[in-house]
Design a protein around this motif. Sequence first.
Motif, PDB file in Angstrom:
ATOM      1  N   PHE A  27      96.335  38.178  68.310  1.00  0.00           N
ATOM      2  CA  PHE A  27      95.505  37.659  67.221  1.00  0.00           C
ATOM      3  C   PHE A  27      94.514  36.638  67.765  1.00  0.00           C
ATOM      4  O   PHE A  27      94.874  35.775  68.557  1.00  0.00           O
ATOM      5  N   VAL A  28      93.276  36.758  67.317  1.00  0.00           N
ATOM      6  CA  VAL A  28      92.268  35.733  67.595  1.00  0.00           C
ATOM      7  C   VAL A  28      91.859  35.142  66.255  1.00  0.00           C
ATOM      8  O   VAL A  28      91.373  35.851  65.369  1.00  0.00           O
ATOM      9  N   GLU A  29      92.105  33.840  66.101  1.00  0.00           N
ATOM     10  CA  GLU A  29      91.805  33.150  64.852  1.00  0.00           C
ATOM     11  C   GLU A  29      90.396  32.554  64.900  1.00  0.00           C
ATOM     12  O   GLU A  29      90.020  31.927  65.880  1.00  0.00           O
ATOM     13  N   ILE A  30      89.660  32.763  63.812  1.00  0.00           N
ATOM     14  CA  ILE A  30      88.310  32.207  63.703  1.00  0.00           C
ATOM     15  C   ILE A  30      88.345  31.028  62.741  1.00  0.00           C
ATOM     16  O   ILE A  30      88.851  31.144  61.628  1.00  0.00           O
ATOM     17  N   PRO A  31      87.808  29.872  63.142  1.00  0.00           N
ATOM     18  CA  PRO A  31      87.802  28.711  62.247  1.00  0.00           C
ATOM     19  C   PRO A  31      87.106  29.013  60.924  1.00  0.00           C
ATOM     20  O   PRO A  31      86.179  29.841  60.860  1.00  0.00           O
ATOM     21  N   THR A  32      87.562  28.341  59.871  1.00  0.00           N
ATOM     22  CA  THR A  32      86.976  28.520  58.549  1.00  0.00           C
ATOM     23  C   THR A  32      86.546  27.171  57.986  1.00  0.00           C
ATOM     24  O   THR A  32      87.020  26.120  58.408  1.00  0.00           O
ATOM     25  N   ASP A  33      85.628  27.216  57.022  1.00  0.00           N
ATOM     26  CA  ASP A  33      85.263  26.030  56.254  1.00  0.00           C
ATOM     27  C   ASP A  33      85.172  26.441  54.794  1.00  0.00           C
ATOM     28  O   ASP A  33      85.654  27.519  54.420  1.00  0.00           O
ATOM     29  N   ASN A  34      84.561  25.643  53.971  1.00  0.00           N
ATOM     30  CA  ASN A  34      84.543  25.935  52.538  1.00  0.00           C
ATOM     31  C   ASN A  34      83.717  27.162  52.172  1.00  0.00           C
ATOM     32  O   ASN A  34      83.800  27.649  51.040  1.00  0.00           O
ATOM     33  N   ASP A  35      82.934  27.698  53.108  1.00  0.00           N
ATOM     34  CA  ASP A  35      82.176  28.923  52.872  1.00  0.00           C
ATOM     35  C   ASP A  35      82.824  30.143  53.509  1.00  0.00           C
ATOM     36  O   ASP A  35      82.242  31.227  53.517  1.00  0.00           O
ATOM     37  N   GLY A  36      84.029  29.965  54.066  1.00  0.00           N
ATOM     38  CA  GLY A  36      84.733  31.098  54.652  1.00  0.00           C
ATOM     39  C   GLY A  36      84.731  31.068  56.167  1.00  0.00           C
ATOM     40  O   GLY A  36      84.577  30.015  56.798  1.00  0.00           O
ATOM     41  N   MET A  37      84.924  32.235  56.770  1.00  0.00           N
ATOM     42  CA  MET A  37      84.951  32.355  58.230  1.00  0.00           C
ATOM     43  C   MET A  37      83.600  31.959  58.820  1.00  0.00           C
ATOM     44  O   MET A  37      82.550  32.373  58.321  1.00  0.00           O
ATOM     45  N   ARG A  38      83.636  31.177  59.887  1.00  0.00           N
ATOM     46  CA  ARG A  38      82.392  30.729  60.521  1.00  0.00           C
ATOM     47  C   ARG A  38      81.828  31.840  61.388  1.00  0.00           C
ATOM     48  O   ARG A  38      82.428  32.259  62.386  1.00  0.00           O
ATOM     49  N   MET A  39      80.663  32.307  61.018  1.00  0.00           N
ATOM     50  CA  MET A  39      80.071  33.460  61.701  1.00  0.00           C
ATOM     51  C   MET A  39      79.595  33.119  63.113  1.00  0.00           C
ATOM     52  O   MET A  39      79.589  33.986  63.990  1.00  0.00           O
ATOM     53  N   PRO A  55      98.765  32.653  63.206  1.00  0.00           N
ATOM     54  CA  PRO A  55      99.529  33.574  64.056  1.00  0.00           C
ATOM     55  C   PRO A  55      99.795  33.053  65.458  1.00  0.00           C
ATOM     56  O   PRO A  55     100.756  33.471  66.103  1.00  0.00           O
ATOM     57  N   ASN A  56      98.956  32.140  65.939  1.00  0.00           N
ATOM     58  CA  ASN A  56      99.135  31.610  67.287  1.00  0.00           C
ATOM     59  C   ASN A  56      99.765  30.219  67.292  1.00  0.00           C
ATOM     60  O   ASN A  56      99.774  29.536  68.314  1.00  0.00           O
ATOM     61  N   GLY A  57     100.309  29.808  66.143  1.00  0.00           N
ATOM     62  CA  GLY A  57     101.059  28.555  66.079  1.00  0.00           C
ATOM     63  C   GLY A  57     100.194  27.344  65.799  1.00  0.00           C
ATOM     64  O   GLY A  57      98.975  27.415  65.653  1.00  0.00           O
ATOM     65  N   GLY A  58     100.871  26.197  65.722  1.00  0.00           N
ATOM     66  CA  GLY A  58     100.191  24.938  65.465  1.00  0.00           C
ATOM     67  C   GLY A  58      99.977  24.692  63.981  1.00  0.00           C
ATOM     68  O   GLY A  58     100.486  25.425  63.123  1.00  0.00           O
ATOM     69  N   ASN A  59      99.236  23.625  63.680  1.00  0.00           N
ATOM     70  CA  ASN A  59      98.870  23.270  62.306  1.00  0.00           C
ATOM     71  C   ASN A  59     100.091  23.101  61.401  1.00  0.00           C
ATOM     72  O   ASN A  59     100.087  23.504  60.240  1.00  0.00           O
ATOM     73  N   GLU A  60     101.125  22.465  61.955  1.00  0.00           N
ATOM     74  CA  GLU A  60     102.366  22.293  61.196  1.00  0.00           C
ATOM     75  C   GLU A  60     102.265  21.186  60.149  1.00  0.00           C
ATOM     76  O   GLU A  60     103.234  20.894  59.447  1.00  0.00           O
ATOM     77  N   ASN A  61     101.096  20.579  60.023  1.00  0.00           N
ATOM     78  CA  ASN A  61     100.882  19.520  59.038  1.00  0.00           C
ATOM     79  C   ASN A  61     100.215  20.046  57.767  1.00  0.00           C
ATOM     80  O   ASN A  61      99.581  19.295  57.022  1.00  0.00           O
ATOM     81  N   THR A  62     100.341  21.328  57.493  1.00  0.00           N
ATOM     82  CA  THR A  62      99.678  21.958  56.346  1.00  0.00           C
ATOM     83  C   THR A  62     100.716  22.587  55.423  1.00  0.00           C
ATOM     84  O   THR A  62     101.853  22.853  55.823  1.00  0.00           O
ATOM     85  N   MET A  63     100.302  22.861  54.170  1.00  0.00           N
ATOM     86  CA  MET A  63     101.208  23.537  53.241  1.00  0.00           C
ATOM     87  C   MET A  63     100.410  24.253  52.156  1.00  0.00           C
ATOM     88  O   MET A  63      99.301  23.834  51.797  1.00  0.00           O
ATOM     89  N   ARG A  64     101.021  25.335  51.668  1.00  0.00           N
ATOM     90  CA  ARG A  64     100.418  26.104  50.574  1.00  0.00           C
ATOM     91  C   ARG A  64     101.201  25.848  49.292  1.00  0.00           C
ATOM     92  O   ARG A  64     102.429  25.915  49.279  1.00  0.00           O
ATOM     93  N   LEU A  65     100.464  25.569  48.219  1.00  0.00           N
ATOM     94  CA  LEU A  65     101.083  25.302  46.922  1.00  0.00           C
ATOM     95  C   LEU A  65     100.567  26.311  45.896  1.00  0.00           C
ATOM     96  O   LEU A  65      99.355  26.501  45.746  1.00  0.00           O
ATOM     97  N   ASN A  66     101.483  26.956  45.187  1.00  0.00           N
ATOM     98  CA  ASN A  66     101.145  27.920  44.143  1.00  0.00           C
ATOM     99  C   ASN A  66     101.230  27.243  42.773  1.00  0.00           C
ATOM    100  O   ASN A  66     102.177  26.518  42.490  1.00  0.00           O
ATOM    101  N   TYR A  67     100.236  27.502  41.916  1.00  0.00           N
ATOM    102  CA  TYR A  67     100.234  26.877  40.588  1.00  0.00           C
ATOM    103  C   TYR A  67     100.394  27.882  39.450  1.00  0.00           C
ATOM    104  O   TYR A  67     100.405  27.496  38.270  1.00  0.00           O
ATOM    105  N   SER A  68     100.532  29.168  39.748  1.00  0.00           N
ATOM    106  CA  SER A  68     100.527  30.168  38.686  1.00  0.00           C
ATOM    107  C   SER A  68     101.879  30.353  38.012  1.00  0.00           C
ATOM    108  O   SER A  68     101.952  30.755  36.850  1.00  0.00           O
ATOM    109  N   ASN A  69     102.966  30.060  38.719  1.00  0.00           N
ATOM    110  CA  ASN A  69     104.282  30.509  38.280  1.00  0.00           C
ATOM    111  C   ASN A  69     105.081  29.494  37.475  1.00  0.00           C
ATOM    112  O   ASN A  69     105.970  29.856  36.714  1.00  0.00           O
ATOM    113  N   MET A  70     104.777  28.206  37.622  1.00  0.00           N
ATOM    114  CA  MET A  70     105.528  27.168  36.908  1.00  0.00           C
ATOM    115  C   MET A  70     104.760  26.713  35.668  1.00  0.00           C
ATOM    116  O   MET A  70     103.527  26.658  35.676  1.00  0.00           O
TER     117      MET A  70
END
Length: 393
Positions: A139-151, A358-373
Amino acid sequence: MNLNYAKRMDGIKASEIRELLKLTQRPEVISFAGGLPAPELFPVEAVKDISTEVLDEQGTKALQYGPTEGYEPLREKIANRMNKFGVDVEAKNILVTSGSQQGLDFTGKIFLNKDDVVICESPSYLGALNAFKAYQPKFVEIPTDNDGMRMDELEKVLENTDNVKVIYVIPDFQNPSGRTWSIERRKKLVELANKYNLPIVEDNPYGELRFEGEMPPAIKHFDTEGRVIFLGTFSKTFCPGLRLGWTCADGDVLNKYILVKQGADLQASTISQMQVDKFLEKYDLDEHIEKIKEVYKKRRDLMLKTMKEEFPECVEFTHPEGGLFTWAILPEHINTRDLAKKALEKNVAFVPGGSFFPNGGNENTMRLNYSNMDEERIVIGVKRLAESIKEML
């Protein structure tokens, strides 16, 4: 017993999300973990009605095998719904799958050999990463910002990387970040894919769940050479338990998916396809989606408001315009896997963000779902989570 498994099994691990969902079955747990729709919005009475009609009108056909491509009337209706995404196709461009997740697995089977390269956003959808990992790619990860994948970053990678086989993206309310790509990035992605002769897999389970702003055209809208493969689903807009999605592609590309499906499960459930087709014929799915959006928008607003009030200022989070998730970034010394254990002690669950890289790191992040509760549990859960974060800080 010590069996000799295929080497590919070495890289296949249990899905962190699915394992967390086992814990969240406890009624006392407030879960922001899964990407689960709100069950109280499922059209149970309508499904009862259409199920009876399907069995009364076409019972023997509903319980029989069907064509691999899918039930023709449903394929026609899906092709018509693709117009909402700015895509003009016919039923011949649609393969009905057992959820869009099956389309991801088929993508790996069709395109990937061992050590081939998959290009994805950073972060990216864990379910797709797990599906692809069975075929042992890199896997090769491409950085993203608020407009999506950086071209600009994508172009550098394409210029300097051998053996790239597929570009995988979630351009609308991305899982896990909640971000949406700009139109300019969508156009540029197709331009680069044309230049480097690559397929794009556009995963779009959330696109119709927009709370504000204008719905941008799908990446496939800009497809000039038939290289964009669009994956859609009824799981987020209707009923996930029916397990129905679709792959929209052109000519020989779709034929490859059809061949793979023949070997995988022959076809998607006939009766489920007829049920969805009957619902689309008799009821207004767009009206149903509006009800979903109204509830999810209220829950998103409440979650973000409570996070702003309760979370320490050092925690950043996204403001999604739709979809199911917000994405939070904590100070680098906080490992959210440890935070998840602490939060579970307070009966709150979320998905640690490291799994989405996929290549690890960024362990200081989390995903929160708001639809189910519901709203009350969202407020209580966010407050408990904030307490856990403060304790770790």
